[in-house]
Design a protein around this motif. Structure first.
Motif: not given
Length: 199
Positions: A171-175, A196-197
């Protein structure tokens, strides 16, 4: 007669004393390192209950397991008026810096008045085996109320943050940002990318 002169002592624990201290801490790796501190005591002979203490920790460098914590500058802590006052506390370790100031009472109810802030480079933090962290997290909060009913306000911000664990999709959080509002969490802007979502 004038006010009695304070009794002063210098505490230099060193590595051996910190190792002994680790025996009373919760289970885990032993504590090692060193600190140098000066403690000033002022005990009025007519009212010992009004005693005051002031500690200045000139140097602090402690390691436990993979975590190492050092002081960025001398820390100042005082005891007066029935409360512990953190006047200056700035710590740093692998991948993080943290700052604290404020006071903690000891009488029931225990009153809190703390300002806490910190920044983390997640990929530099010690992580459990099989975990991969990335990105940056910044925290700035105020803690009030009591230990029985604390009130936390402030915010936690994320930038290019990510987590990868073998048993879960990455999982990732760009900002994004999480706001703390007492007993509630407010999420005005936090898009989490996973499998992917987007959540």
């Amino acid at each position: 007669a004038g006010r009695p002169r304070p009794w002063r002592c210098r505490l230099v624990p060193g590595d051996a004393q910190l190792v002994r201290l680790s025996r009373v801490l919760p289970g885990g790796a032993p504590l090692s390192g060193a600190l140098t501190a000066t403690i000033d005591l002022d005990v009025p002979l007519v009212r010992p209950a009004d005693a005051e203490a002031r500690a200045e920790i000139q140097a602090f460098d402690v390691t436990r397991g993979a975590l190492r914590v050092q002081s960025q500058r001398p820390a100042r802590i005082a005891w007066r008026d029935g409360a512990l006052h953190i006047e200056q506390l700035d710590l740093a370790g692998d991948g993080f810096v943290a700052h604290a100031a404020g006071s903690i009472g000891v009488a029931d109810p225990v009153v809190l008045d703390l300002a806490l802030s910190g920044e983390s480079e997640l990929d530099a933090l010690p992580a459990p085996p099989g975990w991969t962290l990335a990105g940056r997290v910044a925290t700035q909060i105020q803690v009030g109320g009591t230990t029985a009913r604390p009130r936390v306000t402030g915010q936690v911000t994320f930038e290019d943050a990510g987590l990868s664990v073998a048993s879960l999709p990455p999982l990732s959080i760009a900002s994004g940002r999480i706001d703390l509002a007492g007993d509630a969490l407010v999420i005005p802007d936090l898009a989490v990318q996973v499998a992917g979502g987007e959540i």
